[in-house]
Design a protein around this motif. Structure first.
Motif, PDB file in Angstrom:
ATOM      1  N   MET A   1       0.863  -1.178   0.000  1.00  0.00           N
ATOM      2  CA  MET A   1       0.000   0.000   0.000  1.00  0.00           C
ATOM      3  C   MET A   1       0.901   1.230   0.000  1.00  0.00           C
ATOM      4  SD  MET A   1      -3.313   0.872   2.326  1.00  0.00           S
ATOM      5  CE  MET A   1      -2.546   0.863   3.894  1.00  0.00           C
ATOM      6  N   ASP A   2       0.642   2.134  -0.913  1.00  0.00           N
ATOM      7  CA  ASP A   2       1.458   3.331  -1.020  1.00  0.00           C
ATOM      8  C   ASP A   2       0.663   4.578  -0.614  1.00  0.00           C
ATOM      9  OD1 ASP A   2      -0.220   3.909  -3.168  1.00  0.00           O
ATOM     10  OD2 ASP A   2       1.288   3.498  -4.698  1.00  0.00           O
ATOM     11  N   ALA A   3       1.274   5.726  -0.794  1.00  0.00           N
ATOM     12  CA  ALA A   3       0.645   6.993  -0.387  1.00  0.00           C
ATOM     13  C   ALA A   3      -0.651   7.263  -1.159  1.00  0.00           C
ATOM     14  CB  ALA A   3       1.631   8.146  -0.569  1.00  0.00           C
ATOM     15  N   VAL A   4      -0.706   6.879  -2.415  1.00  0.00           N
ATOM     16  CA  VAL A   4      -1.925   7.092  -3.212  1.00  0.00           C
ATOM     17  C   VAL A   4      -3.053   6.209  -2.682  1.00  0.00           C
ATOM     18  CG1 VAL A   4      -2.952   6.949  -5.508  1.00  0.00           C
ATOM     19  CG2 VAL A   4      -0.625   7.826  -5.249  1.00  0.00           C
ATOM     20  N   ASP A   5      -2.731   4.960  -2.342  1.00  0.00           N
ATOM     21  CA  ASP A   5      -3.743   4.084  -1.741  1.00  0.00           C
ATOM     22  C   ASP A   5      -4.291   4.705  -0.458  1.00  0.00           C
ATOM     23  OD1 ASP A   5      -3.490   2.146  -3.719  1.00  0.00           O
ATOM     24  OD2 ASP A   5      -2.082   0.921  -2.560  1.00  0.00           O
ATOM     25  N   ARG A   6      -3.407   5.274   0.351  1.00  0.00           N
ATOM     26  CA  ARG A   6      -3.844   5.911   1.602  1.00  0.00           C
ATOM     27  C   ARG A   6      -4.759   7.109   1.323  1.00  0.00           C
ATOM     28  NH1 ARG A   6       1.052   3.942   2.938  1.00  0.00           N
ATOM     29  NH2 ARG A   6       1.182   2.702   4.835  1.00  0.00           N
ATOM     30  N   GLN A   7      -4.438   7.879   0.288  1.00  0.00           N
ATOM     31  CA  GLN A   7      -5.305   9.004  -0.087  1.00  0.00           C
ATOM     32  C   GLN A   7      -6.689   8.503  -0.494  1.00  0.00           C
ATOM     33  OE1 GLN A   7      -2.521  10.778  -3.071  1.00  0.00           O
ATOM     34  NE2 GLN A   7      -3.219  12.707  -2.157  1.00  0.00           N
ATOM     35  N   ILE A   8      -6.701   7.434  -1.282  1.00  0.00           N
ATOM     36  CA  ILE A   8      -7.982   6.857  -1.710  1.00  0.00           C
ATOM     37  C   ILE A   8      -8.757   6.358  -0.499  1.00  0.00           C
ATOM     38  CG2 ILE A   8      -9.030   4.927  -2.974  1.00  0.00           C
ATOM     39  CD1 ILE A   8      -6.678   5.264  -5.021  1.00  0.00           C
ATOM     40  N   LEU A   9      -8.090   5.645   0.399  1.00  0.00           N
ATOM     41  CA  LEU A   9      -8.755   5.130   1.602  1.00  0.00           C
ATOM     42  C   LEU A   9      -9.295   6.256   2.473  1.00  0.00           C
ATOM     43  CD1 LEU A   9      -6.351   2.236   2.584  1.00  0.00           C
ATOM     44  CD2 LEU A   9      -8.708   2.022   1.772  1.00  0.00           C
ATOM     45  N   ASN A  10      -8.499   7.305   2.657  1.00  0.00           N
ATOM     46  CA  ASN A  10      -8.967   8.433   3.473  1.00  0.00           C
ATOM     47  C   ASN A  10     -10.207   9.070   2.863  1.00  0.00           C
ATOM     48  OD1 ASN A  10      -7.233   8.451   5.714  1.00  0.00           O
ATOM     49  ND2 ASN A  10      -5.611   9.372   4.498  1.00  0.00           N
ATOM     50  N   ARG A  11     -10.221   9.190   1.566  1.00  0.00           N
ATOM     51  CA  ARG A  11     -11.397   9.764   0.892  1.00  0.00           C
ATOM     52  C   ARG A  11     -12.623   8.880   1.102  1.00  0.00           C
ATOM     53  NH1 ARG A  11     -14.768  13.520  -0.586  1.00  0.00           N
ATOM     54  NH2 ARG A  11     -15.340  13.496  -2.752  1.00  0.00           N
ATOM     55  N   LEU A  12     -12.447   7.562   1.003  1.00  0.00           N
ATOM     56  CA  LEU A  12     -13.560   6.641   1.193  1.00  0.00           C
ATOM     57  C   LEU A  12     -14.016   6.583   2.650  1.00  0.00           C
ATOM     58  CD1 LEU A  12     -12.500   3.762  -1.214  1.00  0.00           C
ATOM     59  CD2 LEU A  12     -14.448   5.333  -1.483  1.00  0.00           C
ATOM     60  N   VAL A  13     -13.101   6.782   3.582  1.00  0.00           N
ATOM     61  CA  VAL A  13     -13.482   6.829   5.002  1.00  0.00           C
ATOM     62  C   VAL A  13     -14.365   8.043   5.256  1.00  0.00           C
ATOM     63  CG1 VAL A  13     -12.589   7.266   7.337  1.00  0.00           C
ATOM     64  CG2 VAL A  13     -11.565   5.491   5.916  1.00  0.00           C
ATOM     65  N   VAL A  14     -14.015   9.166   4.665  1.00  0.00           N
ATOM     66  CA  VAL A  14     -14.806  10.384   4.828  1.00  0.00           C
ATOM     67  C   VAL A  14     -16.155  10.248   4.131  1.00  0.00           C
ATOM     68  CG1 VAL A  14     -14.923  12.837   4.228  1.00  0.00           C
ATOM     69  CG2 VAL A  14     -12.817  11.888   5.170  1.00  0.00           C
ATOM     70  N   ASN A  15     -16.142   9.644   2.939  1.00  0.00           N
ATOM     71  CA  ASN A  15     -17.376   9.496   2.173  1.00  0.00           C
ATOM     72  C   ASN A  15     -17.302   8.200   1.375  1.00  0.00           C
ATOM     73  OD1 ASN A  15     -19.625   9.618   0.561  1.00  0.00           O
ATOM     74  ND2 ASN A  15     -19.051  11.509  -0.489  1.00  0.00           N
ATOM     75  N   GLY A  16     -17.890   7.143   1.928  1.00  0.00           N
ATOM     76  CA  GLY A  16     -17.875   5.847   1.272  1.00  0.00           C
ATOM     77  C   GLY A  16     -18.610   5.828  -0.054  1.00  0.00           C
TER      78      GLY A  16
END
Length: 144
Positions: free
Chosen positions: A1-16
């Motif tokens: 998992m890289d930084a882009v994956d983390r950005q995607i995950l953070n976005r989905l956590v805020v708004n699934g």
């Protein structure tokens, strides 16, 4: 998992329900690239599901943190069996410190909480409990 994956995950956590298009714009990738990453995160078990969080009108329920102190012979499996049969137990963690376990519980009222504590204390692996009522939420977010 890289930084882009983390950005995607953070976005989905805020708004699934965020669209792949919106996420792609935020992380500077194409929509198909974001779709591949989300699919991989789901397949690898990093994303375990999507849910809806419902606000409870008027904070009518009681939320509490319950510390559980167990006998020295208590096994993790015993605790799992005890708590998975109790829908009031929302989260259960083993912890380092004075107590052995910490639970996040939600009950309908004080009587319900009291009965839950009595039931827990009657179990053979439980020596005692200590509960703290949660009054107001100051910050409520999930972080990665």
């Amino acid at each position: 998992m890289d930084a882009v994956d983390r950005q995607i995950l953070n976005r989905l956590v805020v708004n699934g329900r965020a669209s792949l298009t919106d996420i792609a714009t935020e992380v500077s990738l194409s929509v198909p690239a974001v779709k591949r990453r989300v699919t991989r995160l789901e397949r690898d078990g990093i994303i375990r599901g999507y849910t809806t969080i419902v606000a409870e009108p008027g904070n009518s329920r009681i939320h509490a943190l319950v510390e559980v102190f167990c006998t020295e012979h208590a096994q993790r499996e015993d605790a799992v069996r005890l708590f998975e049969s109790r829908p009031e137990v929302r989260l259960a963690y083993t912890v380092a410190g004075d107590s052995d376990l910490i639970l996040l519980v939600r009950t309908d009222n004080a009587d319900h909480l009291e009965q839950l504590l009595i039931d827990l204390r009657s179990h053979p692996i439980v020596l005692r409990t200590r509960a703290q009522l949660m009054l107001n939420s100051l910050i409520d977010r999930v972080t990665l």
